[in-house]
Scaffold this motif. Structure first.
Motif, PDB file in Angstrom:
ATOM      1  N   CYS A  98       0.803  -1.225   0.000  1.00 57.50           N
ATOM      2  CA  CYS A  98       0.000   0.000   0.000  1.00 57.50           C
ATOM      3  C   CYS A  98       0.840   1.282   0.000  1.00 57.50           C
ATOM      4  CB  CYS A  98      -0.921   0.040   1.214  1.00 57.50           C
ATOM      5  SG  CYS A  98      -2.287  -1.132   1.149  1.00 57.50           S
ATOM      6  N   LEU A  99       0.373   2.254  -0.766  1.00 64.06           N
ATOM      7  CA  LEU A  99       0.788   3.637  -0.589  1.00 64.06           C
ATOM      8  C   LEU A  99      -0.232   4.226   0.380  1.00 64.06           C
ATOM      9  CD1 LEU A  99       2.401   6.207  -1.251  1.00 64.06           C
ATOM     10  CD2 LEU A  99       0.852   6.571  -3.191  1.00 64.06           C
ATOM     11  N   PHE A 100       0.217   4.618   1.548  1.00 63.18           N
ATOM     12  CA  PHE A 100      -0.652   5.089   2.619  1.00 63.18           C
ATOM     13  C   PHE A 100      -0.943   6.567   2.392  1.00 63.18           C
ATOM     14  CE2 PHE A 100      -1.630   6.491   6.946  1.00 63.18           C
ATOM     15  CZ  PHE A 100      -2.369   5.433   7.467  1.00 63.18           C
ATOM     16  N   VAL A 101      -2.156   6.876   1.923  1.00 65.68           N
ATOM     17  CA  VAL A 101      -2.547   8.255   1.625  1.00 65.68           C
ATOM     18  C   VAL A 101      -3.310   8.797   2.828  1.00 65.68           C
ATOM     19  CG1 VAL A 101      -3.763   9.785   0.028  1.00 65.68           C
ATOM     20  CG2 VAL A 101      -2.712   7.668  -0.832  1.00 65.68           C
ATOM     21  N   ALA A 102      -2.662   9.648   3.607  1.00 61.71           N
ATOM     22  CA  ALA A 102      -3.255  10.160   4.849  1.00 61.71           C
ATOM     23  C   ALA A 102      -3.809  11.560   4.630  1.00 61.71           C
ATOM     24  CB  ALA A 102      -2.210  10.189   5.962  1.00 61.71           C
ATOM     25  N   MET A 103      -5.115  11.731   4.923  1.00 70.05           N
ATOM     26  CA  MET A 103      -5.779  13.023   4.783  1.00 70.05           C
ATOM     27  C   MET A 103      -5.844  13.658   6.174  1.00 70.05           C
ATOM     28  SD  MET A 103      -6.233  12.621   1.566  1.00 70.05           S
ATOM     29  CE  MET A 103      -7.297  13.927   0.995  1.00 70.05           C
ATOM     30  N   PHE A 104      -4.778  14.384   6.527  1.00 65.39           N
ATOM     31  CA  PHE A 104      -4.615  14.899   7.883  1.00 65.39           C
ATOM     32  C   PHE A 104      -5.548  16.075   8.185  1.00 65.39           C
ATOM     33  CE2 PHE A 104      -0.073  13.310   7.300  1.00 65.39           C
ATOM     34  CZ  PHE A 104      -0.244  12.201   8.101  1.00 65.39           C
ATOM     35  N   SER A 105      -6.203  16.018   9.349  1.00 65.12           N
ATOM     36  CA  SER A 105      -7.104  17.084   9.796  1.00 65.12           C
ATOM     37  C   SER A 105      -7.278  16.962  11.311  1.00 65.12           C
ATOM     38  CB  SER A 105      -8.466  16.957   9.108  1.00 65.12           C
ATOM     39  OG  SER A 105      -9.140  15.802   9.580  1.00 65.12           O
ATOM     40  N   ILE A 131      -1.333  14.409   3.078  1.00 67.02           N
ATOM     41  CA  ILE A 131      -1.965  15.615   2.545  1.00 67.02           C
ATOM     42  C   ILE A 131      -2.712  16.299   3.690  1.00 67.02           C
ATOM     43  CG2 ILE A 131      -3.610  16.538   0.869  1.00 67.02           C
ATOM     44  CD1 ILE A 131      -3.158  13.997  -0.802  1.00 67.02           C
ATOM     45  N   ILE A 132      -2.339  17.525   4.009  1.00 68.60           N
ATOM     46  CA  ILE A 132      -2.984  18.255   5.098  1.00 68.60           C
ATOM     47  C   ILE A 132      -4.161  19.045   4.540  1.00 68.60           C
ATOM     48  CG2 ILE A 132      -2.687  19.929   6.946  1.00 68.60           C
ATOM     49  CD1 ILE A 132       0.271  19.268   6.990  1.00 68.60           C
ATOM     50  N   ASN A 145       5.049  15.625  12.617  1.00 65.33           N
ATOM     51  CA  ASN A 145       5.616  14.712  13.614  1.00 65.33           C
ATOM     52  C   ASN A 145       5.369  13.246  13.261  1.00 65.33           C
ATOM     53  OD1 ASN A 145       6.640  16.783  15.173  1.00 65.33           O
ATOM     54  ND2 ASN A 145       4.924  16.815  16.614  1.00 65.33           N
ATOM     55  N   VAL A 146       4.145  12.913  12.864  1.00 62.69           N
ATOM     56  CA  VAL A 146       3.842  11.507  12.570  1.00 62.69           C
ATOM     57  C   VAL A 146       4.443  11.059  11.240  1.00 62.69           C
ATOM     58  CG1 VAL A 146       1.706  11.548  13.909  1.00 62.69           C
ATOM     59  CG2 VAL A 146       1.601  11.971  11.448  1.00 62.69           C
ATOM     60  N   SER A 147       4.779  12.026  10.385  1.00 64.48           N
ATOM     61  CA  SER A 147       5.365  11.683   9.083  1.00 64.48           C
ATOM     62  C   SER A 147       6.875  11.526   9.160  1.00 64.48           C
ATOM     63  CB  SER A 147       5.013  12.769   8.050  1.00 64.48           C
ATOM     64  OG  SER A 147       3.621  12.920   7.941  1.00 64.48           O
ATOM     65  N   LYS A 148       7.448  11.986  10.272  1.00 62.52           N
ATOM     66  CA  LYS A 148       8.890  11.900  10.503  1.00 62.52           C
ATOM     67  C   LYS A 148       9.653  12.579   9.360  1.00 62.52           C
ATOM     68  CE  LYS A 148       8.522   7.906  13.519  1.00 62.52           C
ATOM     69  NZ  LYS A 148       8.929   6.519  13.806  1.00 62.52           N
ATOM     70  N   ASP A 149      10.501  11.848   8.641  1.00 61.37           N
ATOM     71  CA  ASP A 149      11.339  12.487   7.634  1.00 61.37           C
ATOM     72  C   ASP A 149      10.720  12.449   6.231  1.00 61.37           C
ATOM     73  OD1 ASP A 149      11.554   9.773   7.380  1.00 61.37           O
ATOM     74  OD2 ASP A 149      13.713   9.760   6.963  1.00 61.37           O
ATOM     75  N   VAL A 150       9.451  12.074   6.138  1.00 59.86           N
ATOM     76  CA  VAL A 150       8.787  12.018   4.831  1.00 59.86           C
ATOM     77  C   VAL A 150       8.182  13.381   4.518  1.00 59.86           C
ATOM     78  CG1 VAL A 150       6.960  10.934   3.473  1.00 59.86           C
ATOM     79  CG2 VAL A 150       8.261   9.582   5.130  1.00 59.86           C
ATOM     80  N   ARG A 151       8.484  13.912   3.332  1.00 60.08           N
ATOM     81  CA  ARG A 151       7.916  15.192   2.924  1.00 60.08           C
ATOM     82  C   ARG A 151       6.427  15.030   2.661  1.00 60.08           C
ATOM     83  NH1 ARG A 151       6.643  17.427  -1.937  1.00 60.08           N
ATOM     84  NH2 ARG A 151       6.619  19.701  -2.072  1.00 60.08           N
ATOM     85  N   ILE A 152       5.620  15.920   3.237  1.00 62.44           N
ATOM     86  CA  ILE A 152       4.180  15.850   3.032  1.00 62.44           C
ATOM     87  C   ILE A 152       3.690  17.124   2.359  1.00 62.44           C
ATOM     88  CG2 ILE A 152       3.801  14.287   4.977  1.00 62.44           C
ATOM     89  CD1 ILE A 152       2.929  16.651   6.648  1.00 62.44           C
ATOM     90  N   ILE A 153       2.461  17.085   1.864  1.00 60.71           N
ATOM     91  CA  ILE A 153       1.873  18.239   1.193  1.00 60.71           C
ATOM     92  C   ILE A 153       1.172  19.094   2.245  1.00 60.71           C
ATOM     93  CG2 ILE A 153       0.166  18.993  -0.510  1.00 60.71           C
ATOM     94  CD1 ILE A 153       0.743  16.346  -1.995  1.00 60.71           C
ATOM     95  N   THR A 154       1.704  20.282   2.496  1.00 59.34           N
ATOM     96  CA  THR A 154       1.143  21.158   3.515  1.00 59.34           C
ATOM     97  C   THR A 154      -0.155  21.779   3.018  1.00 59.34           C
ATOM     98  OG1 THR A 154       2.317  23.122   2.732  1.00 59.34           O
ATOM     99  CG2 THR A 154       3.466  21.710   4.335  1.00 59.34           C
ATOM    100  N   TYR A 155      -0.930  22.299   3.951  1.00 52.86           N
ATOM    101  CA  TYR A 155      -2.191  22.951   3.597  1.00 52.86           C
ATOM    102  C   TYR A 155      -1.943  24.126   2.653  1.00 52.86           C
ATOM    103  CZ  TYR A 155      -6.565  25.531   4.123  1.00 52.86           C
ATOM    104  OH  TYR A 155      -7.736  26.217   3.874  1.00 52.86           O
ATOM    105  N   SER A 156      -0.941  24.925   2.971  1.00 56.21           N
ATOM    106  CA  SER A 156      -0.632  26.096   2.153  1.00 56.21           C
ATOM    107  C   SER A 156      -0.276  25.710   0.716  1.00 56.21           C
ATOM    108  CB  SER A 156       0.526  26.878   2.780  1.00 56.21           C
ATOM    109  OG  SER A 156       0.885  27.981   1.969  1.00 56.21           O
TER     110      SER A 156
END
Length: 202
Positions: A98-105, A131-132, A145-156
């Motif tokens: 799986c590619l874990f696609v997290a929709m953070f909110s 993805i925030i 914090n939960v993504s650690k060193d993985v680059r995530i897509i910020t809300y901005s």
């Protein structure tokens, strides 16, 4: 935060193939060959927003429900009536690549199910596409914090940078090992509706 759950990972015998009986080799084969799939980790309270993201995956990128992505809130292909939610989520994450696609909110971090899914993701070291979808600063901090060193897509970046859609698309097709969609770069009413709802998320 919930304690991260320990998950059983099969350990192979290391015996030469000719010494393994047919039942054992069959079980090992099932564990080694896994289907590449997206797992859409989200809070049920964000369903209206995430529905549009999944429509983008399905209608614009041509992904097939159940076969190429799992979205528990999707009627007809999510968790069935009477089915154990925890068992189904664990099965999807354990039995597939799986590619874990997290929709953070805020809703995400208040959800037991989402922390449960994150625990599986950490335990299996699954690839992450974070993805925030919430402007709250605490959500930004927790997501990082939960993504650690993985680059995530910020809300901005999500709401302000047009290239983010292409970035998401590229990561999805790279994981599924598919050629990019013929609709690459075209207008998407579903993605635009997704962004509209994200902007209204307070």
């Amino acid at each position: 935060m919930l304690n991260i759950i320990k998950f059983y990972i099969p350990v192979f015998s290391g015996k030469p193939f000719k010494d393994i009986d047919s039942n054992e080799s069959f079980e090992e084969s099932k564990n080694m060959i896994k289907t590449k799939k997206l797992f859409i980790s989200h809070s049920a309270k964000d369903k209206e927003i995430v529905d549009q993201f999944v429509n983008f995956l399905s209608y614009d990128l041509g992904l097939v429900a159940e076969k190429e992505y799992f979205y528990s809130s999707e009627e007809g292909s999510g968790v069935s009536l009477g089915e154990s939610i925890d068992d189904r989520l664990r099965s999807e994450l354990n039995d597939n690549d799986c590619l874990f696609v997290a929709m953070f909110s805020r809703n995400y971090f208040e959800s037991y199910a989402c922390w449960f899914e994150l625990g599986v993701r950490w335990g299996k070291d699954l690839k992450l596409l974070g993805i925030i979808i919430d402007p709250d600063e605490d959500v930004q901090r927790k997501s990082i914090n939960v993504s650690k060193d993985v680059r995530i897509i910020t809300y901005s970046n999500l709401i302000n940078k047009s290239k983010v859609r292409q970035e998401i698309q590229d990561k999805v097709f790279e994981h599924l090992e598919k050629q990019n969609s013929p609709k690459n770069g075209e207008y998407s009413k579903f993605y635009d509706e997704f962004l509209r709802l994200v902007r209204e998320h307070n």
